[in-house]
Design a protein around this motif. Structure first.
Motif, PDB file in Angstrom:
ATOM      1  N   VAL A  95      -0.596   7.421   3.721  1.00 51.15           N
ATOM      2  CA  VAL A  95      -1.449   8.578   3.460  1.00 51.15           C
ATOM      3  C   VAL A  95      -0.828   9.788   4.156  1.00 51.15           C
ATOM      4  O   VAL A  95      -0.620   9.761   5.368  1.00 51.15           O
ATOM      5  CB  VAL A  95      -2.890   8.339   3.986  1.00 51.15           C
ATOM      6  N   GLN A 155      -8.123  -2.245   6.165  1.00 48.95           N
ATOM      7  CA  GLN A 155      -7.732  -0.873   6.476  1.00 48.95           C
ATOM      8  C   GLN A 155      -6.802  -0.938   7.679  1.00 48.95           C
ATOM      9  O   GLN A 155      -7.240  -1.234   8.787  1.00 48.95           O
ATOM     10  CB  GLN A 155      -8.948   0.008   6.785  1.00 48.95           C
ATOM     11  N   ALA A 189       0.852  -1.197   0.000  1.00 47.68           N
ATOM     12  CA  ALA A 189       0.000   0.000   0.000  1.00 47.68           C
ATOM     13  C   ALA A 189       0.886   1.244   0.000  1.00 47.68           C
ATOM     14  O   ALA A 189       2.103   1.155  -0.208  1.00 47.68           O
ATOM     15  CB  ALA A 189      -0.911  -0.012   1.232  1.00 47.68           C
ATOM     16  N   ARG A 190       0.263   2.392   0.216  1.00 52.44           N
ATOM     17  CA  ARG A 190       1.001   3.655   0.318  1.00 52.44           C
ATOM     18  C   ARG A 190       0.614   4.353   1.612  1.00 52.44           C
ATOM     19  O   ARG A 190      -0.525   4.238   2.074  1.00 52.44           O
ATOM     20  CB  ARG A 190       0.675   4.578  -0.856  1.00 52.44           C
ATOM     21  N   THR A 192      -3.165   3.491   2.661  1.00 52.94           N
ATOM     22  CA  THR A 192      -4.290   3.265   1.756  1.00 52.94           C
ATOM     23  C   THR A 192      -4.867   1.872   1.996  1.00 52.94           C
ATOM     24  O   THR A 192      -4.163   0.969   2.461  1.00 52.94           O
ATOM     25  CB  THR A 192      -3.845   3.402   0.292  1.00 52.94           C
TER      26      THR A 192
END
Length: 119
Positions: free
Chosen positions: A24, A47, A21-22, A36
């Motif tokens: 935020v 999440q 993911a990245r 993310t």
């Protein structure tokens, strides 16, 4: 950025990388996730929320070591079961990423049989 904020941001980036993911980027006080959402191969969406601490719960750390001691070739998993609450699974993030299909599975080295010995 304070030292504490910089460390938290670094850990968020590291976790995001393991999860594919990245991080935020958010303003101070802004309500937004740390990374993310991650869609697993099964379609389930995760999440993640990353928390940095100098002292993770001793109960969890001790239980992870206890699980590792039983089988060095197994993924240690701790289930925290609060009275009357939802059970929580704790395991190394790298192992979770492999189980979830986000990273290639890395199997532990298996001992080989001595040559010339029949099993």
């Amino acid at each position: 950025m304070s030292r504490v904020s910089a460390r938290a941001a670094r850990r968020e980036r590291e976790a995001a990388k393991v999860l594919g993911a990245r991080r935020v980027v958010r303003q101070i006080g802004e309500s937004a996730p740390d990374v993310t959402p991650v869609t697993l191969p099964s379609g389930l969406v995760l999440q993640a929320e990353v928390k940095s601490t100098k002292r993770p719960p001793k109960l969890v750390l001790d239980a992870l070591e206890q699980a590792r001691a039983y089988r060095s070739d197994a993924v240690p998993l701790v289930v925290v079961a609060p009275f009357g609450g939802e059970m929580i699974a704790c395991l190394p993030l790298s192992a979770f990423a492999q189980i979830a299909g986000l990273q290639p599975i890395v199997l532990p080295v298996q001992p080989s049989l001595p040559t010339g010995v029949r099993s």
